[in-house]
Design a protein around this motif. Structure first.
Motif, PDB file in Angstrom:
ATOM      1  N   SER A 287       5.464   4.843  11.794  1.00  0.00           N
ATOM      2  CA  SER A 287       5.532   4.189  13.264  1.00  0.00           C
ATOM      3  C   SER A 287       5.747   2.685  13.248  1.00  0.00           C
ATOM      4  O   SER A 287       5.738   1.949  14.268  1.00  0.00           O
ATOM      5  CB  SER A 287       3.882   4.468  13.872  1.00  0.00           C
ATOM      6  N   LYS A 288       5.942   2.114  12.090  1.00  0.00           N
ATOM      7  CA  LYS A 288       5.980   0.685  12.143  1.00  0.00           C
ATOM      8  C   LYS A 288       7.221   0.292  10.938  1.00  0.00           C
ATOM      9  O   LYS A 288       7.348   1.127  10.191  1.00  0.00           O
ATOM     10  CB  LYS A 288       4.829  -0.012  11.759  1.00  0.00           C
ATOM     11  N   SER A 289       7.717  -0.982  10.910  1.00  0.00           N
ATOM     12  CA  SER A 289       8.605  -0.999   9.953  1.00  0.00           C
ATOM     13  C   SER A 289       8.548  -1.110   8.615  1.00  0.00           C
ATOM     14  O   SER A 289       7.356  -1.557   8.163  1.00  0.00           O
ATOM     15  CB  SER A 289       9.338  -2.750  10.283  1.00  0.00           C
ATOM     16  N   PHE A 290       9.323  -0.925   7.801  1.00  0.00           N
ATOM     17  CA  PHE A 290       9.125  -0.802   6.183  1.00  0.00           C
ATOM     18  C   PHE A 290       7.884   0.030   5.781  1.00  0.00           C
ATOM     19  O   PHE A 290       7.226  -0.384   4.991  1.00  0.00           O
ATOM     20  CB  PHE A 290       8.931  -2.460   5.795  1.00  0.00           C
ATOM     21  N   THR A 291       7.955   1.073   6.430  1.00  0.00           N
ATOM     22  CA  THR A 291       7.059   2.184   5.776  1.00  0.00           C
ATOM     23  C   THR A 291       8.151   3.460   5.825  1.00  0.00           C
ATOM     24  O   THR A 291       9.267   3.543   6.179  1.00  0.00           O
ATOM     25  CB  THR A 291       5.973   2.606   6.774  1.00  0.00           C
TER      26      THR A 291
ATOM     27  N   LYS B  24       0.781  -1.369   0.053  1.00  0.00           N
ATOM     28  CA  LYS B  24       0.167   0.024  -0.114  1.00  0.00           C
ATOM     29  C   LYS B  24       0.771   1.326  -0.050  1.00  0.00           C
ATOM     30  O   LYS B  24       1.940   1.188   0.401  1.00  0.00           O
ATOM     31  CB  LYS B  24      -0.944  -0.010   1.259  1.00  0.00           C
ATOM     32  N   ALA B  25       0.467   2.521  -0.558  1.00  0.00           N
ATOM     33  CA  ALA B  25       1.077   3.698  -0.384  1.00  0.00           C
ATOM     34  C   ALA B  25       1.842   3.934   0.971  1.00  0.00           C
ATOM     35  O   ALA B  25       0.959   3.554   2.005  1.00  0.00           O
ATOM     36  CB  ALA B  25       0.192   4.823  -0.728  1.00  0.00           C
ATOM     37  N   GLY B  26       2.934   4.032   1.010  1.00  0.00           N
ATOM     38  CA  GLY B  26       3.631   4.160   2.480  1.00  0.00           C
ATOM     39  C   GLY B  26       4.436   3.081   2.779  1.00  0.00           C
ATOM     40  O   GLY B  26       5.153   3.289   3.959  1.00  0.00           O
ATOM     41  N   GLU B  27       4.396   2.053   2.081  1.00  0.00           N
ATOM     42  CA  GLU B  27       4.879   0.862   2.683  1.00  0.00           C
ATOM     43  C   GLU B  27       5.886   0.449   1.595  1.00  0.00           C
ATOM     44  O   GLU B  27       6.103   0.793   0.599  1.00  0.00           O
ATOM     45  CB  GLU B  27       3.892  -0.469   2.526  1.00  0.00           C
ATOM     46  N   ALA B  28       6.971  -0.443   2.322  1.00  0.00           N
ATOM     47  CA  ALA B  28       8.110  -0.918   1.495  1.00  0.00           C
ATOM     48  C   ALA B  28       8.467  -2.256   1.615  1.00  0.00           C
ATOM     49  O   ALA B  28       7.810  -2.900   2.471  1.00  0.00           O
ATOM     50  CB  ALA B  28       9.574  -0.148   1.980  1.00  0.00           C
ATOM     51  N   GLN B  29       9.302  -2.986   0.717  1.00  0.00           N
ATOM     52  CA  GLN B  29       9.431  -4.286   0.842  1.00  0.00           C
ATOM     53  C   GLN B  29      10.656  -4.508   0.414  1.00  0.00           C
ATOM     54  O   GLN B  29      11.367  -4.228  -0.440  1.00  0.00           O
ATOM     55  CB  GLN B  29       8.454  -5.049  -0.034  1.00  0.00           C
TER      56      GLN B  29
ATOM     57  N   GLN C 157      18.309   4.087  18.517  1.00  0.00           N
ATOM     58  CA  GLN C 157      17.373   5.026  19.623  1.00  0.00           C
ATOM     59  C   GLN C 157      17.032   6.263  19.509  1.00  0.00           C
ATOM     60  O   GLN C 157      16.148   6.827  19.655  1.00  0.00           O
ATOM     61  CB  GLN C 157      18.043   4.516  21.166  1.00  0.00           C
ATOM     62  N   ILE C 158      18.221   6.860  18.636  1.00  0.00           N
ATOM     63  CA  ILE C 158      17.930   8.429  18.422  1.00  0.00           C
ATOM     64  C   ILE C 158      17.534   8.761  17.169  1.00  0.00           C
ATOM     65  O   ILE C 158      17.507   9.942  16.789  1.00  0.00           O
ATOM     66  CB  ILE C 158      18.988   9.014  18.656  1.00  0.00           C
ATOM     67  N   ALA C 159      17.028   7.697  16.243  1.00  0.00           N
ATOM     68  CA  ALA C 159      16.470   7.995  14.963  1.00  0.00           C
ATOM     69  C   ALA C 159      15.553   9.045  14.918  1.00  0.00           C
ATOM     70  O   ALA C 159      15.668  10.036  14.053  1.00  0.00           O
ATOM     71  CB  ALA C 159      16.157   6.873  14.274  1.00  0.00           C
ATOM     72  N   PHE C 160      14.559   9.076  15.590  1.00  0.00           N
ATOM     73  CA  PHE C 160      13.506   9.961  15.765  1.00  0.00           C
ATOM     74  C   PHE C 160      13.926  11.313  16.091  1.00  0.00           C
ATOM     75  O   PHE C 160      13.482  12.285  15.526  1.00  0.00           O
ATOM     76  CB  PHE C 160      12.255   9.359  16.661  1.00  0.00           C
ATOM     77  N   GLU C 161      14.615  11.371  17.125  1.00  0.00           N
ATOM     78  CA  GLU C 161      15.349  12.722  17.631  1.00  0.00           C
ATOM     79  C   GLU C 161      16.091  13.222  16.275  1.00  0.00           C
ATOM     80  O   GLU C 161      15.986  14.473  16.198  1.00  0.00           O
ATOM     81  CB  GLU C 161      16.277  12.298  18.546  1.00  0.00           C
TER      82      GLU C 161
END
Length: 104
Positions: free
Chosen positions: A93-97, A4-9, A75-79
């Motif tokens: 908020s989840k993997s492969f997005t 779906k749009a926003g997902e990756a594989q 751990q500091i990726a979002f920061e």
């Protein structure tokens, strides 16, 4: 596609003998629009493979000189992303997005 749009594989491109040409990540940018990110050293090889194996007559272009990928983990990726001006609400908020953004 299952994406779906926003997902990756994560996937691999293989030759006719099953040997790996390169591994890559395919991003679903929207309906019938995908971005394939390969290792820079294999860009031409994978592009040529895609063109020669294009059984569905998809529009394929090599935009590697126009696009860059930054992949952060830990751990500091979002920061770090927030320090670049990305709002935490817009971050995956989840993997492969993924989040598509443009340089200011």
């Amino acid at each position: 596609s299952r994406l779906k749009a926003g997902e990756a594989q994560y996937t691999a491109f293989t030759n006719s003998n099953g040997g790996v040409i390169d591994d890559s990540i395919i991003y679903c940018m929207g309906p019938e629009k995908y971005l394939v990110c390969v290792n820079a050293v294999n860009t031409v090889t994978v592009y040529n493979w895609m063109v020669s194996n294009n059984k569905f007559h998809a529009d394929i272009s090599n935009r590697s000189l126009e696009i860059a990928e930054v992949a952060l983990q830990g751990q500091i990726a979002f920061e770090i992303l927030q320090s670049w001006g990305l709002d935490s609400a817009s971050l995956p908020s989840k993997s492969f997005t993924f989040v598509e953004t443009k340089k200011n």
